[in-house]
Design an enzyme around this catalytic site. Structure first.
Site, mmCIF file in Angstrom:
data_model
loop_
_atom_site.group_PDB
_atom_site.id
_atom_site.type_symbol
_atom_site.label_atom_id
_atom_site.label_comp_id
_atom_site.label_asym_id
_atom_site.label_seq_id
_atom_site.Cartn_x
_atom_site.Cartn_y
_atom_site.Cartn_z
ATOM 1 C CG ASN A 119 16.643 -14.613 -33.266
ATOM 2 O OD1 ASN A 119 17.800 -14.387 -32.897
ATOM 3 N ND2 ASN A 119 15.599 -13.907 -32.833
ATOM 4 C CE LYS B 103 13.974 -15.615 -29.524
ATOM 5 N NZ LYS B 103 12.720 -15.034 -29.143
ATOM 6 C CD GLU C 201 13.090 -11.491 -28.251
ATOM 7 O OE1 GLU C 201 14.292 -11.632 -28.547
ATOM 8 O OE2 GLU C 201 12.273 -12.438 -28.256
ATOM 9 C CD GLU D 293 9.971 -13.055 -35.635
ATOM 10 O OE1 GLU D 293 10.263 -14.249 -35.612
ATOM 11 O OE2 GLU D 293 10.585 -12.185 -34.989
ATOM 12 N N GLY E 136 8.125 -16.979 -28.621
ATOM 13 C CA GLY E 136 8.607 -17.598 -27.393
ATOM 14 C C GLY E 136 7.503 -17.980 -26.416
ATOM 15 C CB SER F 97 5.584 -20.573 -31.035
ATOM 16 O OG SER F 97 5.852 -19.779 -29.888
HETATM 17 C C1 PEP Z 1 12.090 -15.170 -32.756
HETATM 18 O O1 PEP Z 1 12.735 -14.864 -31.771
HETATM 19 O O2 PEP Z 1 12.247 -14.551 -33.808
HETATM 20 C C2 PEP Z 1 11.126 -16.270 -32.648
HETATM 21 C C3 PEP Z 1 10.324 -16.509 -33.648
HETATM 22 O O3 PEP Z 1 11.172 -16.986 -31.492
HETATM 23 P P1 PEP Z 1 10.358 -18.349 -31.186
HETATM 24 O O4 PEP Z 1 10.477 -19.219 -32.399
HETATM 25 O O5 PEP Z 1 11.040 -18.925 -29.994
HETATM 26 O O6 PEP Z 1 8.948 -17.958 -30.924
#
Ligand code: PEP
Length: 251
Positions: A9, A11, A100, A169, A175, A213
């Site tokens: 992703n 983003k 988000e 998630e 993040g 993460s």
């Molecule tokens: C995400 O945005 O779906 C995500 C898992 O971000 P990160 O891996 O940076 O935590």
């Protein structure tokens, strides 16, 4: 369960030159991955990334994904992108209900379910994102929250539930560099798996990804859990070597 799925992703990151360089490096290291791979890119770059990876000789290596879709079919919804438009660019996966979007754009469970329905109707696999906030986890509400979020998607899309992907998630892990432990993640995944199984016999095919993460160092132990069928990768998908390490961990 078939191959695991590793989905990046991006983003709201990237640019024409950076995208081309990143994908060139990922493709160079990919060879024939023993898992499914997708990149969910900003809408502005769908055409570029379709040209770079989702057509021709590399089409079987990386699937194209989007990060959002409109809940509406077409019409006066300025700024939105319909499922049919995504389909025009060869999109195969679309995130719906990323935390988000829920947090900054007020997306409710009902909106997320409607978005999943639009994607499915266009032949795009929605990746339905669920997850609790830190306050909800500390308040002992994790199970209630993620069950409610998934139930909304099942309620509207039960007839084709086997075509979705679920991404667990935890919001506090996205993040932040704080990852759920493999045991914490597995506990939620097992609960989601049971919920899917109770909804439909065909839901055994649904992949449940972990996101939050995930990185080259923790991917092996997370992906070794019996009910973790892949990963949704934010920050680490922007660096080819990290993304490739996670893909290797899923093999
Ligand atoms: C995400 O945005 O779906 C995500 C898992 O971000 P990160 O891996 O940076 O935590």
């Amino acid at each position: 369960m078939a191959n695991k799925l590793i989905a990046g992703n991006w983003k709201m990151n990237g640019g024409l030159a950076a995208n081309a360089a990143l994908l060139q490096d990922v493709l160079a290291g990919l060879k024939s991955p023993a898992c499914d791979v997708a990149v969910c890119v900003p809408a502005a770059y769908l055409a570029q990334v379709q040209g770079l990876v989702a057509s021709g000789a590399t089409a079987h290596l990386i699937a194209l994904g989007a990060q959002d879709v409109s809940q509406h079919e077409a019409g006066a919804y300025t700024g939105e992108t319909s499922a049919a438009m995504l389909k025009d660019f060869g999109v195969r996966y679309c995130l719906v209900g990323h935390s988000e979007r829920r947090q900054y754009h007020g997306e409710t469970d009902a909106i997320v379910a409607a978005k999943a329905q639009r994607a499915l109707a266009a032949g795009i696999r929605p990746v339905v994102c669920v997850g609790e906030t830190l306050a909800e986890r500390e308040g002992g509400q994790t199970e209630e929250v993620v069950r409610r979020q998934l139930a909304a998607a099942i309620h509207v899309n039960g007839h084709c539930i086997s075509e979705i992907v679920v991404a667990y998630e935890p919001v506090w892990a996205i993040g932040t560099g704080k990852t759920a432990t493999p045991e914490q993640a597995q506990a939620v995944h097992a609960m989601l798996r049971a919920q899917l199984n109770a909804a439909s016999a065909s839901a055994a095919r649904v992949k449940i990804l972990y996101g939050g993460s995930m990185n080259a160092a923790n991917a092996v132990s997370l992906l070794a859990q019996p009910d973790i069928n892949g990963g949704l990768i934010g920050g680490a998908s922007l660096k080819a070597s990290d993304f490739l390490s996670i893909i290797a961990a899923a093999a």
